[in-house]
Design a protein around this motif. Structure first.
Motif, PDB file in Angstrom:
ATOM      1  N   LEU A 104      75.277 122.339  63.014  1.00 27.02           N
ATOM      2  CA  LEU A 104      75.424 123.291  64.103  1.00 27.02           C
ATOM      3  C   LEU A 104      75.229 124.714  63.595  1.00 27.02           C
ATOM      4  O   LEU A 104      75.529 125.015  62.439  1.00 27.02           O
ATOM      5  N   PRO A 105      74.719 125.601  64.442  1.00 28.39           N
ATOM      6  CA  PRO A 105      74.582 126.996  64.028  1.00 28.39           C
ATOM      7  C   PRO A 105      75.941 127.604  63.692  1.00 28.39           C
ATOM      8  O   PRO A 105      76.868 127.534  64.494  1.00 28.39           O
ATOM      9  N   LYS A 107      77.793 130.913  63.142  1.00 27.03           N
ATOM     10  CA  LYS A 107      77.645 132.341  63.335  1.00 27.03           C
ATOM     11  C   LYS A 107      78.350 133.144  62.244  1.00 27.03           C
ATOM     12  O   LYS A 107      77.863 134.152  61.779  1.00 27.03           O
ATOM     13  N   SER A 113      73.169 136.745  61.925  1.00 28.73           N
ATOM     14  CA  SER A 113      73.811 136.854  63.231  1.00 28.73           C
ATOM     15  C   SER A 113      74.418 138.234  63.451  1.00 28.73           C
ATOM     16  O   SER A 113      74.847 138.539  64.558  1.00 28.73           O
ATOM     17  N   LEU A 252      67.902 127.796  74.801  1.00 27.71           N
ATOM     18  CA  LEU A 252      68.458 127.324  73.529  1.00 27.71           C
ATOM     19  C   LEU A 252      69.210 128.444  72.810  1.00 27.71           C
ATOM     20  O   LEU A 252      70.271 128.218  72.223  1.00 27.71           O
ATOM     21  N   ARG A 253      68.670 129.654  72.849  1.00 24.84           N
ATOM     22  CA  ARG A 253      69.374 130.784  72.227  1.00 24.84           C
ATOM     23  C   ARG A 253      70.720 131.019  72.908  1.00 24.84           C
ATOM     24  O   ARG A 253      71.729 131.300  72.246  1.00 24.84           O
ATOM     25  N   ASN A 256      73.162 128.364  71.804  1.00 22.09           N
ATOM     26  CA  ASN A 256      73.693 128.633  70.471  1.00 22.09           C
ATOM     27  C   ASN A 256      74.786 129.691  70.487  1.00 22.09           C
ATOM     28  O   ASN A 256      75.711 129.659  69.673  1.00 22.09           O
ATOM     29  N   GLN A 259      77.970 127.711  72.284  1.00 22.63           N
ATOM     30  CA  GLN A 259      78.478 126.417  71.816  1.00 22.63           C
ATOM     31  C   GLN A 259      79.788 126.542  71.043  1.00 22.63           C
ATOM     32  O   GLN A 259      80.619 125.630  71.075  1.00 22.63           O
ATOM     33  N   GLU A 260      80.020 127.669  70.364  1.00 20.23           N
ATOM     34  CA  GLU A 260      81.283 127.841  69.644  1.00 20.23           C
ATOM     35  C   GLU A 260      82.455 127.918  70.610  1.00 20.23           C
ATOM     36  O   GLU A 260      83.477 127.247  70.429  1.00 20.23           O
ATOM     37  N   GLN A 266      78.609 118.045  67.151  1.00 19.22           N
ATOM     38  CA  GLN A 266      77.178 117.910  66.890  1.00 19.22           C
ATOM     39  C   GLN A 266      76.474 117.036  67.924  1.00 19.22           C
ATOM     40  O   GLN A 266      75.387 117.368  68.401  1.00 19.22           O
ATOM     41  N   TYR A 269      76.343 118.826  71.288  1.00 19.34           N
ATOM     42  CA  TYR A 269      75.360 119.905  71.219  1.00 19.34           C
ATOM     43  C   TYR A 269      73.944 119.354  71.384  1.00 19.34           C
ATOM     44  O   TYR A 269      73.119 119.932  72.106  1.00 19.34           O
ATOM     45  N   ARG A 273      71.113 120.054  74.276  1.00 18.36           N
ATOM     46  CA  ARG A 273      69.719 120.390  73.977  1.00 18.36           C
ATOM     47  C   ARG A 273      68.756 119.441  74.682  1.00 18.36           C
ATOM     48  O   ARG A 273      67.707 119.855  75.200  1.00 18.36           O
TER      49      ARG A 273
END
Length: 379
Positions: A104-105, A107, A113, A252-253, A256, A259-260, A266, A269, A273
């Motif tokens: 996962l991204p 940050k 970021s 998608l941006r 991201n 999602q936190e 995962q 998420y 997507r």
């Protein structure tokens, strides 16, 4: 340098080991490149000459069986790229750059970021994505192109994008460019694929670092239906039509960013997507802004997984600026797409998300209970 210390890029199976080991590094590189060029040329000659064009007006045609056989080859078969280097899961450089387990991204751990400016960045992204960029009049304006042709083209682009191992943002930017051009410029049926592959080329230049495909590669995946000069000329034409304004904020941006706060693991998420990428093939879904698409995917994932609350008013509303009522209609459309996915003719996204890398989320099935307006999960 010992043999086992030679970088993977310089290791070729068919070489004279004795001469190779005692040669200078410059000679080893030249020898390896010559062998790769030779192997690439032999790969071309193995494939029979054919022109599997996109059949945009044939109701019974099946693009995945007849067209672009070389793009839809097994992932172990090499795909010729520039300088004779092959793009495959056994290519050393490509493996180092792309063969990573999904995470996962994060940050907080990512200096890119720029957390010091996070609030300002998110505010700007919301301003750019809180309204749809489209007028929904493309197919009233076009005389030869239909919605089904758009779906056929995008399904093929998803395949090509996956085979070239491009970034996900490249796919979203490609589709954004195609839809924006459709609204302002009439395209003939014979040139529609040319505009599609050129949009992918432009998006790759904008988003990619290492994986920008060469024009020769794009000519190859189109099976020489168009020339290098035509692609370059169309590139200039598209950029001029858009006034050099390629900046866009994809759903998608936004996902991201959210999602936190939404506490997606995962698999959830990836399911979000999948819902977003399913939506891009449907022209009717461009009526929703990118912000709404991202929020609706989170909302629907929580509904499917029976996570309560489905939309946390205290946390998500201040962050997204949307309440549950505003995203419910979009989530309903997404749910319908997911339920009817098996009936769709175009299955590139479904096949992509059936892989273990994506947690096989496309195998999730939901159905509506006849007595209640609830969705139940069946796996």
């Amino acid at each position: 340098m010992k043999t086992n210390q030679i970088p993977r890029l310089f290791c070729v199976a068919d070489y004279d080991k004795e001469n190779f080991n005692y040669a200078t590094k410059h000679q080893r590189v030249q020898s390896s490149m010559a062998l790769r060029d030779k192997s690439s040329n032999s790969f071309h000659t193995m494939i029979p000459q054919q022109k599997p064009q996109l059949k945009l007006n044939d109701e019974s045609s099946n693009r995945t069986k007849e067209g672009f056989h070389r793009v839809k080859t097994d992932s172990n078969m090499p795909m010729p790229l520039r300088n004779g280097r092959n793009l495959s899961i056994t290519s050393g450089v490509t493996t180092l750059l792309t063969n990573k387990s999904f995470l996962l991204p994060q940050k907080s751990d990512n200096p890119q970021s720029v957390n010091a400016y996070k609030k300002e960045i998110v505010t700007y992204m919301k301003e750019k994505s809180c309204r749809s960029n489209y007028k929904m009049n493309a197919f009233q304006f076009q005389t030869e192109i239909t919605e089904k042709m758009r779906s056929i083209l995008l399904d093929w682009i998803v395949d090509v994008h996956f085979k070239f191992k491009l970034d996900t943002e490249t796919l979203f930017l490609t589709i954004s460019i195609i839809d924006r051009v459709l609204e302002i410029h009439q395209i003939s049926k014979s040139k529609f694929q040319l505009y599609g592959v050129t949009a992918l080329f432009i998006a790759s230049k904008y988003e990619e670092v290492y994986s920008v495909p060469h024009v020769k590669d794009l000519v190859y995946v189109c099976d020489n239906a168009y020339t290098k000069e035509e692609i370059l000329a169309t590139e200039g034409k598209i950029i001029s039509l858009l006034g050099f304004d390629l900046l866009t904020t994809s759903p998608l941006r936004m996902l991201n960013v959210y999602q936190e706060t939404a506490k997606l693991d995962q698999k959830n998420y990836m399911l979000a997507r999948y819902l977003i990428e399913l939506s891009i093939l449907e022209y009717s879904m461009i009526q929703f802004s990118n912000n709404v698409l991202a929020c609706a995917s989170i909302y629907l994932v929580h509904k499917i997984r029976r996570i309560h609350p489905s939309w946390n008013q205290d946390q998500m509303v201040p962050l997204t600026g949307l309440n549950e009522v505003e995203i419910r209609s979009c989530a309903k459309e997404m749910c319908s797409l997911l339920q009817n996915q098996d009936k769709k003719q175009f299955a590139s996204i479904k096949k992509k998300f059936s892989m273990p890398k994506y947690f096989e989320v496309s195998k999730i099935r939901i159905e509506k209970k006849p007595s209640q307006n609830l969705q139940t999960l069946q796996q």
